[in-house]
Scaffold this active site. Sequence first.
Site, PDB file in Angstrom:
ATOM      1  N   LYS A  51       0.849  -1.185   0.000  1.00  0.00           N
ATOM      2  CA  LYS A  51       0.000   0.000   0.000  1.00  0.00           C
ATOM      3  C   LYS A  51       0.887   1.238   0.000  1.00  0.00           C
ATOM      4  CE  LYS A  51      -1.796   1.836   3.812  1.00  0.00           C
ATOM      5  NZ  LYS A  51      -0.995   2.628   4.746  1.00  0.00           N
ATOM      6  N   ASP A 104      -2.628  -5.615   2.639  1.00  0.00           N
ATOM      7  CA  ASP A 104      -3.137  -4.767   3.710  1.00  0.00           C
ATOM      8  C   ASP A 104      -2.675  -5.500   4.972  1.00  0.00           C
ATOM      9  OD1 ASP A 104      -4.563  -3.764   5.864  1.00  0.00           O
ATOM     10  OD2 ASP A 104      -6.214  -3.134   4.597  1.00  0.00           O
ATOM     11  N   HIS A 105      -1.612  -5.024   5.585  1.00  0.00           N
ATOM     12  CA  HIS A 105      -0.961  -5.862   6.599  1.00  0.00           C
ATOM     13  C   HIS A 105      -1.865  -6.136   7.810  1.00  0.00           C
ATOM     14  CE1 HIS A 105       0.091  -2.091   8.642  1.00  0.00           C
ATOM     15  NE2 HIS A 105       0.372  -2.806   9.715  1.00  0.00           N
ATOM     16  N   HIS A 128      -7.105  -0.345   6.291  1.00  0.00           N
ATOM     17  CA  HIS A 128      -7.132  -1.136   7.515  1.00  0.00           C
ATOM     18  C   HIS A 128      -8.506  -1.122   8.209  1.00  0.00           C
ATOM     19  CE1 HIS A 128      -2.975  -1.078   6.659  1.00  0.00           C
ATOM     20  NE2 HIS A 128      -2.629  -0.015   7.356  1.00  0.00           N
ATOM     21  N   ASP A 130      -4.546   6.862   4.608  1.00  0.00           N
ATOM     22  CA  ASP A 130      -3.497   6.024   5.192  1.00  0.00           C
ATOM     23  C   ASP A 130      -4.085   4.848   5.977  1.00  0.00           C
ATOM     24  OD1 ASP A 130      -0.831   5.364   5.862  1.00  0.00           O
ATOM     25  OD2 ASP A 130      -0.984   6.417   7.784  1.00  0.00           O
TER      26      ASP A 130
HETATM   27  C1  BG6 Z   1       0.513   1.796   8.062  1.00  0.00           C
HETATM   28  C2  BG6 Z   1       0.360   3.286   8.047  1.00  0.00           C
HETATM   29  O1  BG6 Z   1      -0.217   1.212   7.004  1.00  0.00           O
HETATM   30  O2  BG6 Z   1       0.036   1.268   9.292  1.00  0.00           O
HETATM   31  C3  BG6 Z   1       1.053   3.913   9.251  1.00  0.00           C
HETATM   32  O3  BG6 Z   1       0.914   3.800   6.847  1.00  0.00           O
HETATM   33  C4  BG6 Z   1       0.611   3.275  10.531  1.00  0.00           C
HETATM   34  O4  BG6 Z   1       0.817   5.314   9.288  1.00  0.00           O
HETATM   35  C5  BG6 Z   1       0.720   1.760  10.430  1.00  0.00           C
HETATM   36  O5  BG6 Z   1       1.419   3.764  11.595  1.00  0.00           O
HETATM   37  C6  BG6 Z   1       0.117   1.094  11.638  1.00  0.00           C
HETATM   38  O6  BG6 Z   1       0.404  -0.258  11.585  1.00  0.00           O
HETATM   39  P1  BG6 Z   1       0.517  -1.117  12.916  1.00  0.00           P
HETATM   40  O7  BG6 Z   1       0.695  -2.508  12.444  1.00  0.00           O
HETATM   41  O8  BG6 Z   1       1.697  -0.567  13.673  1.00  0.00           O
HETATM   42  O9  BG6 Z   1      -0.755  -0.873  13.657  1.00  0.00           O
END
Ligand code: BG6
Length: 512
Positions: A157, A186-187, A249, A244
């Site tokens: 992304k 989308d992690h 997410h 973002d």
């Molecule tokens: C990313 C965003 O996709 O996810 C970041 O670009 C954000 O801004 C991050 O901080 C949050 O991921 P996680 O896994 O730390 O909750």
Amino acid sequence: MMEPSAKPQPAAIVIFGASGDLTQRKVVPALFNLFLDGLLPEKFSVIGVARKPMSDDEFRKRLREGVDKFSRRGRAADADWQKFAANFHYRAAAYDDAGAYGSLAEQLTQLDKSWDASATRIFYLATPPSVFETVAGQLGRAGLYKERQRARIVVEKPFGRDLASARSLNKSLGRIFSEPQIYRIDHYLGKETVQNILAFRFANAIFEPIWNRRYIDNVQITVAESIGIENRAHFYERTGALRDMVQNHLLQILCLTAMEPPVAFNADEIRNKTVDVLRAIRPIPREKVREFAVRGQYGEGKIGEKIAPAYRAARDVAPDSATETFAALKLFIDNWRWQGVPFYLRTGKRLAQTVSAVGIQFRPVPHQAISYCSVGDWRQNCLMIHIQPEEDILLSFQAKQPGPIMCVSPVDMRFCYHEAFQTPTPEAYETLLLDVMEGDATLFMRADQVEAAWSVVTPVLESWESERPKDFPNYASGSWGPESADALLAKDNHTWLSPSIGLGAKKADLKS
Ligand code: BG6
């Protein structure tokens, strides 16, 4: 989502953007953990590609620094690292250099020969989005997409910055790769606790019957971060919280929470059901965006004992920046299950706490026969699914207080991952990389999902872009966001559930 005890086929992984942050922080530490867990194929090779000139040794050194710093297991043991790193190579090349792709193709053929196998080929785009199309085009010209069974492309992304650009990127990729070859990351979908929403709903018989408008009053999804934008001003200034975090997410979490039961647990079935949710979300009329969406930007404030500076004071941020660092939405899903149930979503940087949770607030009892002596403390039943950093599920309900009179107060029933399973949780990227090697796209976004998600946020994006916010900064660092976010729920006689419900009780448990 791999079958137990399966081990993937030999794999050649080509990482574009290999000198970058993502490779060092996320991708390689995840590969190393898979290696330590014995989940990588016996035969694997990683070829890093980026513009920066570097030797193989310099590349490996940089990756080791990343593993030592960012791996969930901490510093790598020397012997493990040497064994792992021997499979890594680096090629300096411009992303549009056709010759480089020709020699990459030769290198991949050589690997097949030396392994006596048709290895899976994974092309991982860990580059800025501006070069996604260039790299995909060159892979196409070099014929590296052709063997559809084994060639896969992984796209990070942000996937587009609006509906039009996402469509055009889908088209460009689709001219070369077929849809099953494309893995859009989308992690959040790789997080154990996010996948557990499916297990919780569909591997148990008792929740599904009440998972609908008859019993549920409202649903709240919070992804709060106490960090600011770190060193990402260039990216963040043109992105903002809605693009973002919400478009991807938060909407994915909403989909898993709201989808219909799947018939089978396979990629297309799960993705069909989630895309149904996105398509059922009632479009927000452009002229009514204010009623459904709230934006905010943090000013100076205190996080813990530390003073946190305002967003506009960060390096490379415009002193009058209109970028939102907080977004909240109210959405409705127009189908039988959810008609009339508001879904409230909120996310922001520099909030009071780092916590992600889904809160399901149930309807109040239809008639209160018990006279509540602790009325002030009375709560509707609530299910809180903590995604991170705590990984647990809490159900709060009323219980009779000990004593001669009938007095009730809320208590929590809690399931905690670590206590129940006592095994460390893998990082999202470990799950996702393994799935790519396995060819399982269940946890990846399909083209129509990405586009449907952009359609949901488009009216808000357009409205916000057309009107500069007058009140920025409108929340203090260390708070829960702007007051307008509370007002969004207050209009419906709702309030934000504290995502830390139950965490206090848990600490008390631990002490006793
Ligand atoms: C990313 C965003 O996709 O996810 C970041 O670009 C954000 O801004 C991050 O901080 C949050 O991921 P996680 O896994 O730390 O909750």
